[in-house]
Write an enzyme that holds these catalytic residues in place. Structure first.
Site, PDB file in Angstrom:
ATOM      1  N   GLU A 156       5.859   7.365  -4.435  1.00  0.00           N
ATOM      2  CA  GLU A 156       5.251   6.133  -4.948  1.00  0.00           C
ATOM      3  C   GLU A 156       5.374   6.091  -6.462  1.00  0.00           C
ATOM      4  OE1 GLU A 156       1.139   6.068  -3.103  1.00  0.00           O
ATOM      5  OE2 GLU A 156       2.091   7.758  -2.129  1.00  0.00           O
ATOM      6  N   HIS A 180       4.315   1.675  -0.538  1.00  0.00           N
ATOM      7  CA  HIS A 180       3.878   2.897   0.155  1.00  0.00           C
ATOM      8  C   HIS A 180       4.753   3.197   1.377  1.00  0.00           C
ATOM      9  CE1 HIS A 180       1.049   5.966   1.390  1.00  0.00           C
ATOM     10  NE2 HIS A 180       0.265   5.693   0.374  1.00  0.00           N
ATOM     11  N   HIS A 236      -6.189   2.738  -3.502  1.00  0.00           N
ATOM     12  CA  HIS A 236      -5.202   1.718  -3.123  1.00  0.00           C
ATOM     13  C   HIS A 236      -5.785   0.305  -2.998  1.00  0.00           C
ATOM     14  CE1 HIS A 236      -2.325   4.829  -2.784  1.00  0.00           C
ATOM     15  NE2 HIS A 236      -2.468   5.165  -1.523  1.00  0.00           N
TER      16      HIS A 236
END
Ligand code: BGC
Length: 379
Positions: A343, A212, A139
């Site tokens: 996601e 997210h 991420h």
């Protein structure tokens, strides 16, 4: 920077005093419900003022978005009994986010999900990224787009819309190229939260942007999401190794616990998936048109969430690593499976997987993807 040319409206400067009372996962029927967008101070981070915007549509649905991390801090909608509560995990003050929860509601970049060993090559140049998830990069690294303060502007539009912009500098977290990123959040009167991601670079780089948000359609984290019914329009998924890096295979879901094509209770087969669901689904859609790819519903509240995207993949994460150590603003423990993420994305580790759709962005190219989350209530 390009893309933040929109004027900040006078209306956006009206401070919403009711904001702190509109807490996540807490019903609140007394909120201001006038259609539009308001802006309030949300504290300070990195020496900059952080703002919290409230987008309200004609139905009184409200979405709150922080300029810290571009976080959706709450999304308040009525259930089948007209009881309002937030369907996403979040905090009502900035301190909750500064304590680094696992990406609650945040914008994720420069690369959503994992890159194996934090390394990738573009032509002959090898790049090394932060390894913040065991030996892998996750991420965007130590300080991804979820932990920066975004510039913001609102639009003179009949639909409440917020533009967030961020310049990710050449070399940030190890990525090549200055990347200008714009993310526009729009709340429509059909209860759709539309997220449009745009980016441009001045050097070849990789990009994979997502949001997210952790959903719990009951609006109460004390309930797990195991009773929610999930449909994912994917006949295939990408199996992973023990560190959650795709093996490179694309395997059929048929006859496995990954088959959500017809809609299934999440809890039904979760025990046969080691660690719970944390997998990328290869969506059946064949092009980059905006297409419905998933739906999630909960009988208790009557709420249904539909997901539409231009992206080829969807990470279904069943909140496996939530362990009760984080508490909501009103003190409830956020336990395992108390919320889930859907996601939209390109596949994990694509920069090292030649058979996966490419995440390369070259100078002169425009990155543009769209995802819509739509909520409805069956009374
Ligand atoms: C990943 C999980 C990770 C979670 C929170 C998800 O997108 O797939 O493995 O634990 O984000 O960090």
């Amino acid at each position: 920077m390009k893309g933040i040319t929109l004027p900040v409206l006078g209306i956006a400067a009206i401070f919403a005093t009711s904001i702190s009372s509109c807490n996540n996962q807490k019903s609140d029927d007394t909120m201001e419900t006038k259609k539009g967008i308001t802006k309030a101070s949300f504290g300070q981070a990195d020496g900059k003022e952080v703002f919290l915007y409230t987008l309200t549509n004609a139905k009184g649905t409200q979405v709150k978005i922080s300029t810290y991390g571009g976080v959706v801090t709450s999304w308040i909608v009525p259930d089948k009994n007209d009881k309002k509560s937030s369907i996403v995990l979040g905090f009502d003050s900035l301190s909750g986010y500064l304590a680094k929860p696992p990406y609650f509601g945040a914008l994720i970049g420069r690369y959503g999900n994992r890159i194996a060993n934090g390394k990738f090559k573009i032509d002959t140049s090898e790049y090394t990224l932060a390894t913040n998830n065991g030996r892998n990069h996750l991420h965007g690294g130590n300080k991804g787009f979820d932990k920066v303060v975004w510039e913001s502007a609102t639009e003179n539009d009949s639909v409440p819309s917020l533009m967030l912009s961020y310049l990710s500098k050449d070399g940030e977290e190890g990525y090549p190229g200055n990347l200008n990123v714009d993310v526009r959040y729009t709340l429509t009167d059909d209860n759709e939260l539309k997220i449009e991601y745009s980016a441009k670079t001045d050097k070849a780089t990789v990009v994979n942007l997502t949001n997210h948000s952790y959903f719990n359609l009951t609006g109460n984290v004390s309930n797990t999401i195991l009773d929610h019914t999930l449909m994912i329009d994917a006949d295939n998924y990408t199996p992973v190794d023990s560190t959650l890096i795709p093996t490179g295979e694309i395997k059929p879901v048929k006859g496995t616990p990954f088959d959500f094509t017809k809609g299934e209770k999440i809890g039904l087969r979760i025990d046969s998936v080691k660690g719970g669901y944390d997998h990328n689904f290869v969506l059946n859609k064949k092009d980059s048109s905006l297409t419905k790819v998933a739906s999630l519903s909960d009988d208790k509240s009557g709420r249904t969430l539909e997901v539409f995207t231009t992206e080829p993949g969807l990470q279904f994460y069943s909140g496996n690593f939530l362990d009760g150590s984080i508490k909501t603003s009103d003190g409830k423990a956020i336990n395992q499976h108390s919320a889930l993420c859907l996601e939209t994305q390109h596949f994990p580790d694509s920069p090292n997987q030649p058979k996966f759709p490419s995440t390369l962005l070259l100078p002169g190219q425009q990155y543009h993807t769209v995802t819509v989350y739509k909520i409805s209530v069956n009374k």
